[in-house]
Write an enzyme that holds these catalytic residues in place. Structure first.
Site, PDB file in Angstrom:
ATOM      1  CE1 TYR A  46      -4.325   0.300  -0.385  1.00  0.00           C
ATOM      2  CE2 TYR A  46      -4.360  -1.544   1.140  1.00  0.00           C
ATOM      3  CZ  TYR A  46      -5.007  -0.744   0.200  1.00  0.00           C
ATOM      4  OH  TYR A  46      -6.298  -0.992  -0.137  1.00  0.00           O
ATOM      5  CD  GLU A  48      -4.648   4.520   0.298  1.00  0.00           C
ATOM      6  OE1 GLU A  48      -3.917   3.850   1.056  1.00  0.00           O
ATOM      7  OE2 GLU A  48      -5.885   4.468   0.278  1.00  0.00           O
ATOM      8  CG  ASP A 191      -8.471   8.773 -24.687  1.00  0.00           C
ATOM      9  OD1 ASP A 191      -7.430   8.100 -24.828  1.00  0.00           O
ATOM     10  OD2 ASP A 191      -9.529   8.306 -24.231  1.00  0.00           O
ATOM     11  CB  THR A 217      -4.747   2.598 -22.244  1.00  0.00           C
ATOM     12  OG1 THR A 217      -4.784   2.633 -23.669  1.00  0.00           O
ATOM     13  CG2 THR A 217      -6.124   2.830 -21.684  1.00  0.00           C
ATOM     14  CE  LYS A 220      -7.182   0.675 -25.880  1.00  0.00           C
ATOM     15  NZ  LYS A 220      -7.312   1.464 -24.639  1.00  0.00           N
ATOM     16  NE  ARG A 226      -6.025  -5.737 -19.958  1.00  0.00           N
ATOM     17  CZ  ARG A 226      -6.612  -5.236 -21.045  1.00  0.00           C
ATOM     18  NH1 ARG A 226      -7.219  -4.075 -21.013  1.00  0.00           N
ATOM     19  NH2 ARG A 226      -6.620  -5.911 -22.173  1.00  0.00           N
TER      20      ARG A 226
HETATM   21  N1  DSN Z   1     -11.831  -1.192 -25.077  1.00  0.00           N
HETATM   22  C1  DSN Z   1     -10.957  -0.308 -25.802  1.00  0.00           C
HETATM   23  C2  DSN Z   1     -10.916  -0.606 -27.248  1.00  0.00           C
HETATM   24  O1  DSN Z   1     -11.076  -1.756 -27.607  1.00  0.00           O
HETATM   25  O2  DSN Z   1     -10.700   0.273 -28.054  1.00  0.00           O
HETATM   26  C3  DSN Z   1     -11.276   1.099 -25.532  1.00  0.00           C
HETATM   27  O3  DSN Z   1     -11.296   1.327 -24.179  1.00  0.00           O
END
Ligand code: DSN
Length: 431
Positions: A46, A48, A191, A217, A220, A226
């Site tokens: 932890y 915080e 984004d 994110t 990707k 993640r």
């Molecule tokens: N779930 C993601 C996507 O597949 O583009 C977006 O958050």
């Protein structure tokens, strides 16, 4: 692992990924180093707060981990301030709304069914229920219509203009969007979740220094675990005094939105894995990978276009293709199922002005990040296109789909991607 039920499911999912073509454009394969950090003892801790300002003892090592992750992100994206604690993309965007808007304020984003994201103002998402959401669309040609966005923005005067997408195959003109935001007095949120790996790999213009806040994110095209990053220029100020919603205060507002605003303890194992991925993304080979993602997507687009597939916008500038399946007399769902039966994982998706409902839309969305990670290049994209076409053509023939599936290629992974994949032929006689 002693839990045989879970061990078996992990094994089955690993084999599924190994034996198929993973073409969901928001997915990728992480390195063994990223996975080692994710599965480490850091998950037990932890902490915080932020490095140097924690509510718990024993944080000396997780402080160093978080500082390293922040420093690597700052260097990679060329930005002053990065918060690495958002649990994933949706909480990251939520933090930006929380930081910059009050409930009831007007926000504007690309509608989900035109390629946007739930957190960009979908009516049933927090962004569409807590805020007065105005949604823009693409033009008929599938491209963002900057003039229409500007007109809508001037009519509605949003506090926050959100730009970014989950199914947009073209580049963004960040400066035009900045001008629109300035014209109506909005903060601009970019984004870049889908394209972050392309941005740092030099394949897409960066919004850093143009948008007020940039979220992404990390799992990707960036090819990490993640997680998410929230980035802004400027530096956070000292805590505990009231902070006005000005551009200079954005780093402070973001940090406070994450904690105490929305989250508790950071996921330190995830932060460490993000740091590993950021290091990997700073290596020269990552630029080659990013360039190859785009080359592969464009080659796939060319081949599928030649076979009569209707690509939204006519092609792609990035890692994904959005295909309207109407002229092939197949729905997105049917196409997803047929391709799945042939060992190719894609997802059904709405296309702009889709006459069909979101759960049974007209299109499919597919992309090249995971296949590029597995070492596939342009000539293999021709074969992938043929494979896709064969599955669509023979969609009613379970036996042929099974033949395609069982011949699914075991592409090699480069040695740093842990796995046992070996290259095999794509060729298959459909009889
Ligand atoms: N779930 C993601 C996507 O597949 O583009 C977006 O958050």
């Amino acid at each position: 692992m002693k839990d045989v039920a879970i061990a078996k499911l992990i094994e089955q999912e690993t084999v599924r990924q190994r034996d198929g073509l993973e073409m969901i454009p928001s997915e990728n394969h992480t390195s063994g180093d990223v996975m080692a950090a994710l599965g480490s003892r850091l998950t037990d801790k932890y902490s915080e707060g932020y490095p140097g300002m924690r509510y718990y003892g024993g944080c000396e090592y997780v402080d160093a981990v978080e500082n390293l992750a922040r420093d690597r992100a700052k260097a990679l994206f060329g930005v002053d301030h990065v918060n690495v604690q958002a649990y994933s993309g949706s909480p990251a965007n939520q933090a930006v709304y929380f930081a910059l808007c009050d409930p009831g304020d007007t926000v504007m984003g690309l509608a989900l069914y035109y390629g946007g994201h739930m957190t960009h103002g979908l009516k049933v998402n927090f962004s569409g229920t807590l805020y007065n959401s105005v949604q823009y669309q693409t033009g008929k040609d599938g491209y963002l219509d900057y003039e229409a966005i500007g007109t809508l923005a001037m009519a509605n005067k949003p506090k926050l203009l959100v730009v970014g997408a989950t199914a947009y195959p073209r580049v963004y003109d960040w400066q035009k969007l900045r001008d629109i935001a300035d014209g109506c007095g909005a903060f601009l949120l970019a984004d870049i979740s889908h394209i972050a790996g392309l941005v740092v790999g030099g394949q897409h213009p960066s919004p850093i220094g143009i948008a007020d806040v940039v979220t992404t994110t990390t799992h990707k095209t960036l090819r990490g675990p993640r997680g998410a990053l929230i980035m802004a220029n400027g530096n956070p100020s000292t805590p505990l005094k009231k902070v006005e919603r000005t551009r200079e205060n954005i780093p402070t507002l973001i940090d406070r939105a994450i904690i105490p605003g929305l989250q508790g303890g950071p996921h330190n194992h995830q932060t460490a894995a993000i740091a590993v991925a950021l290091h990997e993304a700073s290596q020269p080979a990552f630029k080659d990978y990013a360039a190859q993602i785009v080359k592969n997507a464009q080659r796939l687009a060319t081949r599928l276009d030649a076979k009569g597939y209707q690509l939204v916008t006519g092609g792609t500038d990035n890692h994904l293709l959005l295909i309207d399946m109407t002229n092939k007399d197949v729905t997105g769902k049917e196409a997803e199922n047929a391709l799945g039966a042939a060992g190719i994982t894609v997802n059904k998706n709405t296309v702009p002005f889709d006459p069909r409902p979101p759960f049974d839309p007209s299109g499919i969305r597919l992309g090249t990040p995971a296949l590029t990670t597995r070492g596939l290049k342009e000539s293999e994209m021709d074969l992938v296109a043929d494979w896709i076409d064969a599955a669509i053509t023979h969609r009613g023939d379970a036996k042929k789909l099974q033949m395609l599936q069982s011949a699914a290629p075991h592409f090699h992974l480069e040695s740093r991607w842990q796995g046992t994949f070996t290259r095999a032929s794509f060729e298959i006689d459909l009889g």
